[in-house]
Design a protein around this motif. Structure first.
Motif, PDB file in Angstrom:
ATOM      1  N   VAL A   5       0.923  -1.290   0.049  1.00 55.77           N
ATOM      2  CA  VAL A   5       0.049  -0.166   0.082  1.00 55.77           C
ATOM      3  C   VAL A   5       0.805   1.137  -0.014  1.00 55.77           C
ATOM      4  N   ASP A   6       2.015   1.182   0.879  1.00 53.96           N
ATOM      5  CA  ASP A   6       2.904   2.502   1.011  1.00 53.96           C
ATOM      6  C   ASP A   6       3.558   2.610  -0.500  1.00 53.96           C
ATOM      7  N   HIS A   7       3.856   1.363  -1.123  1.00 53.38           N
ATOM      8  CA  HIS A   7       4.527   1.398  -2.480  1.00 53.38           C
ATOM      9  C   HIS A   7       3.580   2.060  -3.513  1.00 53.38           C
ATOM     10  N   ALA A   8       2.311   1.634  -3.202  1.00 52.82           N
ATOM     11  CA  ALA A   8       1.608   2.153  -4.351  1.00 52.82           C
ATOM     12  C   ALA A   8       0.859   3.416  -3.999  1.00 52.82           C
ATOM     13  N   ARG A   9       0.944   3.962  -2.953  1.00 55.07           N
ATOM     14  CA  ARG A   9       0.728   5.524  -2.699  1.00 55.07           C
ATOM     15  C   ARG A   9       2.093   6.215  -3.197  1.00 55.07           C
ATOM     16  N   THR A  10       3.243   5.636  -3.042  1.00 54.70           N
ATOM     17  CA  THR A  10       4.285   6.372  -3.496  1.00 54.70           C
ATOM     18  C   THR A  10       4.414   6.459  -5.102  1.00 54.70           C
TER      19      THR A  10
END
Length: 252
Positions: free
Chosen positions: A108-113
């Motif tokens: 999720v953090d990767h997708a937000r980035t």
């Protein structure tokens, strides 16, 4: 009212859009529950006038992923963002079939980035790894804490209509914090029951069995074509969309 149609080839893409789908879940191998689509299909679908959410699932089977497989998922998320798609559909399970919260938090953090880098956030859907969880209300709270926008779920049953009370319970517990997106076996004949329960996004394949053609015999013999093949049916999409539109007008 939002109708999401899952499609796994370009003919399905065309049928879903022509039938009036509001959003597409793009994948391959729907007969296996869906896998990550080919880059060529992504490139073909990216210019469509409806949002495209890409399923990211690197292989068939369960949703416990090794570090190399998790890296593949992360790479596919980045590819979806770079292609300009509206969102991704992801999920991962722990050994006990609860959600793999540490891996999902990373993804999720990767997708937000990735979304921040392109200037437009990626919409995040938790896929039906959710349905394998032993405690769906608890998994709902995990998904909310992780930052997902919606959960694609059959309510823990094979067909969503058989878990309508659970879906309604999840919808009430979500209380606007996340969207419950019911899917599996939804069609024009049962859609109103989900809408009456307060659900406002529906997911369907609207597939129809393809007739067995005599000239497919050799392909089937070699294993190049499966029996029981299905294809997105434009009339089934249109009929389901009409149900949603009619319900919206009556509710207005």
């Amino acid at each position: 009212m939002t109708l999401e149609i899952c499609v796994d080839d370009i003919a399905g893409v065309d049928s879903a859009v022509l039938g009036g789908a509001d959003r597409l879940e793009l994948c391959s191998a729907l007969s296996l529950g869906g896998l990550t689509p080919a880059p060529s299909l992504i490139a073909t679908a990216r210019g469509l006038p409806v949002p495209i959410h890409m399923l990211v699932r690197p292989r068939e089977g369960g949703f416990r992923y090794t570090p190399p497989e998790a890296a593949m998922i992360a790479a596919d998320i980045a590819a979806a963002a770079q292609a300009g798609l509206a969102g991704v559909v992801i999920g991962a399970s722990a050994a006990d079939h609860t959600l793999d919260a540490p891996l999902l938090a990373h993804l999720v953090d990767h997708a937000r980035t990735c979304g921040t880098a392109r200037g437009t956030p990626l919409s995040l859907t938790l896929h039906r790894a959710f349905d394998l969880c032993p405690d769906l209300p608890a998994a709902l709270e995990t998904a909310i804490a992780l930052g997902f926008d919606r959960i694609l779920t059959s309510g823990g049953a094979i067909k969503a209509i058989d878990a309508l009370p659970m879906l309604a319970t999840l919808h009430r517990a979500a209380a606007g914090r996340i969207v419950i997106l019911p899917g599996s076996g939804i069609d024009a004949g049962n859609a109103t029951r989900f809408l009456d329960a307060g659900l406002r996004e529906l997911h369907a394949s609207c597939g129809a069995a393809l007739p067995l053609a005599a000239d497919d015999a050799l392909e089937r013999e070699f294993g190049f074509a499966a029996t029981g093949r299905r294809a997105t049916d434009v009339d089934r999409v249109r009929d389901l969309k009409l149900v949603l539109d009619r319900f919206a007008r009556q509710a207005a």
